[in-house]
Design a protein around this motif. Structure first.
Motif, mmCIF file in Angstrom:
data_model
loop_
_atom_site.group_PDB
_atom_site.id
_atom_site.type_symbol
_atom_site.label_atom_id
_atom_site.label_comp_id
_atom_site.label_asym_id
_atom_site.label_seq_id
_atom_site.Cartn_x
_atom_site.Cartn_y
_atom_site.Cartn_z
ATOM 1 N N ARG A 89 0.876 -1.229 0.021
ATOM 2 C CA ARG A 89 0.109 -0.022 -0.067
ATOM 3 C C ARG A 89 0.741 1.284 0.064
ATOM 4 N NH1 ARG A 89 -1.191 3.396 3.866
ATOM 5 N NH2 ARG A 89 -0.501 2.227 5.677
ATOM 6 N N LYS A 90 1.936 1.259 1.067
ATOM 7 C CA LYS A 90 2.760 2.479 0.848
ATOM 8 C C LYS A 90 3.653 2.666 -0.352
ATOM 9 C CE LYS A 90 3.008 2.947 5.756
ATOM 10 N NZ LYS A 90 3.947 3.245 7.170
ATOM 11 N N LYS A 91 3.907 1.435 -0.794
ATOM 12 C CA LYS A 91 4.663 1.505 -2.155
ATOM 13 C C LYS A 91 3.955 2.176 -3.288
ATOM 14 C CE LYS A 91 7.172 -1.169 -5.354
ATOM 15 N NZ LYS A 91 8.000 -2.366 -5.671
ATOM 16 N N LEU A 92 2.556 1.772 -3.243
ATOM 17 C CA LEU A 92 1.795 2.472 -4.158
ATOM 18 C C LEU A 92 1.294 4.099 -3.875
ATOM 19 C CD1 LEU A 92 -0.457 -0.586 -4.800
ATOM 20 C CD2 LEU A 92 1.136 0.229 -6.520
ATOM 21 N N GLY A 93 1.498 4.502 -2.891
ATOM 22 C CA GLY A 93 1.079 5.819 -2.306
ATOM 23 C C GLY A 93 -0.357 5.756 -1.977
ATOM 24 N N TYR A 94 -0.882 4.634 -1.308
ATOM 25 C CA TYR A 94 -2.345 4.899 -0.998
ATOM 26 C C TYR A 94 -2.342 5.091 0.408
ATOM 27 C CZ TYR A 94 -3.433 2.419 -5.522
ATOM 28 O OH TYR A 94 -3.489 2.443 -6.941
ATOM 29 N N THR A 95 -3.345 5.831 0.815
ATOM 30 C CA THR A 95 -3.677 5.677 2.314
ATOM 31 C C THR A 95 -4.259 4.737 2.647
ATOM 32 O OG1 THR A 95 -5.456 7.103 2.172
ATOM 33 C CG2 THR A 95 -3.519 8.287 2.333
ATOM 34 N N GLN A 96 -4.790 4.232 3.916
ATOM 35 C CA GLN A 96 -5.507 3.289 4.436
ATOM 36 C C GLN A 96 -6.886 3.790 3.999
ATOM 37 O OE1 GLN A 96 -4.837 3.063 8.590
ATOM 38 N NE2 GLN A 96 -3.432 1.228 8.305
ATOM 39 N N GLY A 97 -7.022 5.139 4.066
ATOM 40 C CA GLY A 97 -8.598 5.527 3.687
ATOM 41 C C GLY A 97 -9.121 5.266 2.205
ATOM 42 N N GLN A 98 -8.046 5.333 1.732
ATOM 43 C CA GLN A 98 -8.082 5.191 -0.094
ATOM 44 C C GLN A 98 -8.499 3.688 -0.221
ATOM 45 O OE1 GLN A 98 -4.479 7.180 -1.218
ATOM 46 N NE2 GLN A 98 -5.761 8.399 -2.553
ATOM 47 N N VAL A 99 -7.693 2.643 0.471
ATOM 48 C CA VAL A 99 -7.761 1.300 0.211
ATOM 49 C C VAL A 99 -9.040 1.070 0.722
ATOM 50 C CG1 VAL A 99 -7.008 -0.899 0.917
ATOM 51 C CG2 VAL A 99 -5.396 0.910 0.359
ATOM 52 N N ALA A 100 -9.559 1.287 1.834
ATOM 53 C CA ALA A 100 -10.743 1.179 2.593
ATOM 54 C C ALA A 100 -12.048 1.462 1.532
ATOM 55 C CB ALA A 100 -11.146 1.920 3.664
ATOM 56 N N ALA A 101 -11.888 2.807 0.907
ATOM 57 C CA ALA A 101 -12.923 3.104 -0.101
ATOM 58 C C ALA A 101 -13.055 2.430 -1.481
ATOM 59 C CB ALA A 101 -12.651 4.735 -0.272
ATOM 60 N N PHE A 102 -11.943 1.920 -1.636
ATOM 61 C CA PHE A 102 -11.774 1.029 -2.962
ATOM 62 C C PHE A 102 -12.587 -0.407 -2.764
ATOM 63 C CE2 PHE A 102 -6.873 2.478 -4.009
ATOM 64 C CZ PHE A 102 -7.580 3.817 -4.579
ATOM 65 N N ASN A 103 -12.458 -0.662 -1.439
ATOM 66 C CA ASN A 103 -12.765 -1.795 -1.260
ATOM 67 C C ASN A 103 -14.296 -1.978 -0.274
ATOM 68 O OD1 ASN A 103 -10.700 -4.116 -2.093
ATOM 69 N ND2 ASN A 103 -9.781 -2.284 -1.191
ATOM 70 N N ARG A 104 -14.723 -0.867 -0.206
ATOM 71 C CA ARG A 104 -16.097 -0.570 0.721
ATOM 72 C C ARG A 104 -15.765 -1.213 2.073
ATOM 73 N NH1 ARG A 104 -19.155 -2.765 -4.131
ATOM 74 N NH2 ARG A 104 -18.530 -1.215 -5.512
ATOM 75 N N CYS A 105 -14.909 -0.978 2.680
ATOM 76 C CA CYS A 105 -14.853 -1.486 3.954
ATOM 77 C C CYS A 105 -14.180 -0.290 5.088
ATOM 78 C CB CYS A 105 -13.932 -2.632 4.134
ATOM 79 S SG CYS A 105 -12.093 -2.263 3.879
ATOM 80 N N SER A 106 -14.082 -0.457 6.195
ATOM 81 C CA SER A 106 -13.656 0.575 7.075
ATOM 82 C C SER A 106 -12.151 0.939 7.138
ATOM 83 C CB SER A 106 -14.409 0.456 8.412
ATOM 84 O OG SER A 106 -13.694 -0.601 9.162
ATOM 85 N N VAL A 107 -11.722 2.089 7.383
ATOM 86 C CA VAL A 107 -10.249 2.303 7.601
ATOM 87 C C VAL A 107 -9.760 1.427 8.897
ATOM 88 C CG1 VAL A 107 -8.654 4.067 8.504
ATOM 89 C CG2 VAL A 107 -10.397 4.528 6.947
ATOM 90 N N ARG A 108 -10.540 1.148 9.895
ATOM 91 C CA ARG A 108 -10.530 0.296 10.866
ATOM 92 C C ARG A 108 -10.047 -1.116 10.515
ATOM 93 N NH1 ARG A 108 -13.887 -0.782 16.350
ATOM 94 N NH2 ARG A 108 -12.451 -2.366 17.358
ATOM 95 N N PHE A 109 -10.896 -1.677 9.490
ATOM 96 C CA PHE A 109 -10.551 -2.992 9.009
ATOM 97 C C PHE A 109 -9.239 -2.991 8.468
ATOM 98 C CE2 PHE A 109 -10.420 -6.094 5.943
ATOM 99 C CZ PHE A 109 -10.858 -7.142 6.548
ATOM 100 N N VAL A 110 -8.661 -2.225 7.589
ATOM 101 C CA VAL A 110 -7.527 -2.052 7.037
ATOM 102 C C VAL A 110 -6.303 -1.862 8.147
ATOM 103 C CG1 VAL A 110 -6.069 -0.570 5.311
ATOM 104 C CG2 VAL A 110 -8.557 -0.885 4.705
ATOM 105 N N SER A 111 -6.852 -1.025 8.996
ATOM 106 C CA SER A 111 -5.622 -1.027 10.024
ATOM 107 C C SER A 111 -5.423 -2.156 10.822
ATOM 108 C CB SER A 111 -6.202 0.192 10.875
ATOM 109 O OG SER A 111 -5.354 0.338 11.996
ATOM 110 N N GLU A 112 -6.408 -3.070 11.104
ATOM 111 C CA GLU A 112 -6.445 -4.101 12.021
ATOM 112 C C GLU A 112 -5.884 -5.128 11.158
ATOM 113 O OE1 GLU A 112 -10.070 -4.887 13.778
ATOM 114 O OE2 GLU A 112 -9.971 -3.314 15.146
ATOM 115 N N LEU A 113 -6.082 -5.140 9.737
ATOM 116 C CA LEU A 113 -5.276 -6.187 9.086
ATOM 117 C C LEU A 113 -4.005 -5.998 8.712
ATOM 118 C CD1 LEU A 113 -5.668 -8.284 6.882
ATOM 119 C CD2 LEU A 113 -6.400 -6.661 4.833
ATOM 120 N N GLU A 114 -3.652 -4.812 8.727
ATOM 121 C CA GLU A 114 -2.312 -4.339 8.435
ATOM 122 C C GLU A 114 -1.617 -4.770 9.829
ATOM 123 O OE1 GLU A 114 -1.429 -0.442 6.933
ATOM 124 O OE2 GLU A 114 -2.266 -0.869 5.187
#
Length: 76
Positions: free
Chosen positions: A23-48
């Protein structure tokens, strides 16, 4: 732990590190990844952070959206 072109993943923490690194290599924020995948930022954070209990379907969608295969092999 550093991740290169490909890394074998043995546990949720290693998977989280691989996802965060890509994600960081691509320059995406957790918020962007969450939005792309229709999930919460919290989910992405916990996954990471390697938290257990993440639904495998959602994990696979996130990995696909950032170009990772299940074995955490970087594509392209």
């Amino acid at each position: 732990m550093a991740f290169d072109q490909s890394s074998i993943v043995y546990d949720p923490e290693e998977l989280g590190h691989a996802i965060r690194a890509r994600r960081k290599k691509l320059g995406y924020t957790q918020g962007q990844v969450a939005a792309f995948n229709r999930c919460s930022v919290r989910f992405v954070s916990e996954l990471e952070r390697g938290k257990s209990g993440a639904g495998i379907g959602q994990v696979l969608r996130i990995m696909n959206s950032i170009g990772l295969d299940l074995a955490a092999i970087e594509r392209g």
